[in-house]
Design an enzyme around this catalytic site. Structure first.
Site, PDB file in Angstrom:
ATOM      1  N   CYS A   1      -9.258  59.045 -26.652  1.00  0.00           N
ATOM      2  CA  CYS A   1      -8.789  59.188 -27.795  1.00  0.00           C
ATOM      3  C   CYS A   1      -9.263  60.414 -28.846  1.00  0.00           C
ATOM      4  O   CYS A   1      -9.224  61.300 -28.411  1.00  0.00           O
ATOM      5  CB  CYS A   1      -7.680  58.191 -28.541  1.00  0.00           C
ATOM      6  SG  CYS A   1      -6.183  58.943 -29.711  1.00  0.00           S
TER       7      CYS A   1
ATOM      8  N   HIS B   1      -4.900  55.991 -24.455  1.00  0.00           N
ATOM      9  CA  HIS B   1      -5.530  54.459 -24.731  1.00  0.00           C
ATOM     10  C   HIS B   1      -5.973  53.558 -23.291  1.00  0.00           C
ATOM     11  O   HIS B   1      -4.325  53.065 -22.811  1.00  0.00           O
ATOM     12  CB  HIS B   1      -4.761  53.662 -25.552  1.00  0.00           C
ATOM     13  CG  HIS B   1      -5.228  54.452 -27.293  1.00  0.00           C
ATOM     14  ND1 HIS B   1      -5.794  54.285 -27.442  1.00  0.00           N
ATOM     15  CD2 HIS B   1      -4.006  55.921 -27.648  1.00  0.00           C
ATOM     16  CE1 HIS B   1      -5.569  55.564 -29.006  1.00  0.00           C
ATOM     17  NE2 HIS B   1      -5.099  55.838 -28.345  1.00  0.00           N
TER      18      HIS B   1
ATOM     19  N   GLU C   1      -6.697  51.227 -22.599  1.00  0.00           N
ATOM     20  CA  GLU C   1      -6.989  49.917 -23.199  1.00  0.00           C
ATOM     21  C   GLU C   1      -5.519  49.493 -23.667  1.00  0.00           C
ATOM     22  O   GLU C   1      -5.754  47.663 -23.889  1.00  0.00           O
ATOM     23  CB  GLU C   1      -7.763  49.606 -24.708  1.00  0.00           C
ATOM     24  CG  GLU C   1      -7.782  49.708 -25.639  1.00  0.00           C
ATOM     25  CD  GLU C   1      -7.441  51.389 -25.704  1.00  0.00           C
ATOM     26  OE1 GLU C   1      -8.181  51.810 -25.201  1.00  0.00           O
ATOM     27  OE2 GLU C   1      -7.126  51.727 -27.609  1.00  0.00           O
TER      28      GLU C   1
END
Lengths: 203, 269
Positions: A80, A182, A184
């Site tokens: 990001c 993202h 994650e």
């Protein structure tokens, strides 16, 4: 060991949680000495490019990151804002960024779409790369962004996504990988990508 | 194409998920960690967690439960309840949440939206609002009033005006919670969700009242909402039939609503 750069406006804990789930040897790092000892570096990010740059400057991490990533080829993953700050300049707060890659960071057209973009969007991979192992030609990942990167060198573009316009959602350049989304927080698909990065580090 | 999001919402009390009816009569459903884990495996797009009594009991949010949920959930995770200042926000983010939901506290101190957005970015701040249908007046032209403190206290503020103000102050998303529909399984309040999504240019989340996949589809086909909150449908013992995320998404696909595709062997990727 992979160092996850920890700074106040970042979401390093989420990235660490994802690494733990995958049994990746990763730790939060916040000093030049800690970064020095890393075999791989993840620069996560939420918030603004300026806040991230300020935070990296205050922690004295810019020189050590540059030396490790640009001079010594340490595998690097930006997420990001961790992608956006790699470029020279961001329209957001007129921020000067790291400038490791040529290009700039622009704002989505408010007239076309709701800004920020928040949600799962399609990421179309435009070339092959070991970090994409096991993934399809297009996958859905979670985005939260008001800005997007425009690389000067189109060769670095690894994936594209549509939101009001087609933008670069992932880049790959030598040892540098970075994603606008993202990973994650993109469920099993994102975890797969994170695992592939860790494998490149030798984890 | 950006897809529409399904967000599972948990009301948490003492580490347990609890389910209310019109903001009252809560019953326990299970441990927050267990339910979050199951819904994540079920491929929910996002999770919101409200510590519902933190504000009224004037205590801080239950950080341990936030941490435990964050360890198992690799989709976006929003936390709300009892957040008063930047320090509380930072604590929640450090515990593994991505976004912070502010509600009653933001009505009392709207500057918290601006401060939070400045410190952590707009995308981090979700302005959640409890809206109640009232008679239209000069002061409340939309016919929807903002309530606070678990829908107990009326503020005299117009819901649409407050949404616009929230956007100006820097909120990244607005969650429109209908008090009249909460836990009723009668469908979302389409009217106010529509009014607010037309009034702002940030993503709007429809909340309160979903009982069937048709209701969820309606939120997306009849309003400009970017996301819809579901809770009862997924796990409430009050509902005769619960639905899986897959079932709900199938209905959305049938209605032409773009969603994140279902992945077979989610754990094995």
């Amino acid at each position: 060991m992979i160092g996850i750069i920890d700074y106040k406006a970042g979401n390093a804990p989420s990235v660490l949680n994802a690494c733990k789930k995958l049994h990746i040897n990763a730790h939060l790092v916040s000093t030049p000495g800690q970064v020095e000892g890393c075999q791989g570096i993840i620069l996560p990010g939420v918030g603004s490019a300026q806040a991230t740059m300020d935070s990296l400057r205050e922690s004295g991490l810019i020189d050590v990151m540059k030396e490790k990533v640009l001079d010594r080829g340490t595998p690097f993953l930006g997420i990001c804002i961790g992608l956006q700050v790699l470029f020279e300049h961001s329209e957001e707060d007129d921020a000067e960024c790291l400038g490791w890659l040529h290009g700039e960071v622009k704002r989505f057209p408010d007239t076309e779409v709701r800004v920020p973009q928040i949600g799962w969007n399609e990421v179309k991979f435009v070339s092959e790369h070991p970090v994409l192992s096991g993934l399809n030609e297009s996958e859905y990942f979670y985005f939260v962004n008001s800005y997007y990167v425009v690389p000067n060198d189109k060769e670095v573009i690894l994936a594209k996504t549509n939101y009001g316009l087609e933008f670069c959602s992932m880049i790959a350049h030598r040892n540098i990988i970075a994603a606008q989304f993202h990973l994650e927080k993109s469920g099993a698909t994102g975890l797969r990508l994170l695992k592939n990065f860790a494998l490149r580090v030798g984890n | 194409m950006l897809t529409k999001r399904l967000i599972a919402c948990f009301d948490i009390k003492n580490g347990m998920v609890t389910k209310a009816h019109k903001f009252q009569d809560n019953i326990n459903v299970g441990r927050a960690e267990d339910i979050a884990c199951k819904i994540y495996q079920d491929q929910i797009d996002e999770i919101i967690f409200y510590d519902i009594t933190a504000s009224s009991e004037k205590r801080k949010i239950d950080i341990e439960t936030v941490k435990n949920v964050a360890k198992h959930v690799f989709v976006p995770f929003t936390v709300g309840g009892g957040i008063k200042n930047l320090e509380n926000m930072y604590e929640v983010l450090k515990a593994g949440a991505e976004k912070i939901s502010v509600d009653s506290m933001a009505v009392r101190n709207p500057e918290i939206i601006r401060e939070g957005a400045k410190a952590f970015g707009s995308q981090c701040i979700v302005l959640s609002m409890q809206v109640k249908r009232v008679e239209k007046t000069d002061k409340i032209p939309s016919g929807y009033e903002i309530m606070i403190d678990g829908a107990r206290v009326a503020t005299g503020m117009d819901a649409v005006e407050w949404a616009k103000r929230g956007e100006e102050l820097g909120a990244g998303e607005i969650c429109v919670n209908s008090i009249d529909r909460d836990g009723t399984h009668a469908g979302y309040d389409i009217e106010i969700t529509s009014m607010i999504s037309n009034a702002v240019n940030i993503p709007v989340i429809a909340s309160g009242g979903a009982g069937t996949p048709e209701h969820v589809a309606e939120a997306f086909t009849k309003t400009g909402a970017s996301a819809a909150i579901i809770s009862s449908m997924l796990y409430s013992p009050r509902l005769e039939r619960n639905y899986t995320v897959k079932e709900i998404k199938q209905k959305l696909i049938d209605c032409g609503v773009p969603v994140r595709p279902w992945i077979e062997n989610y754990n094995c990727i």
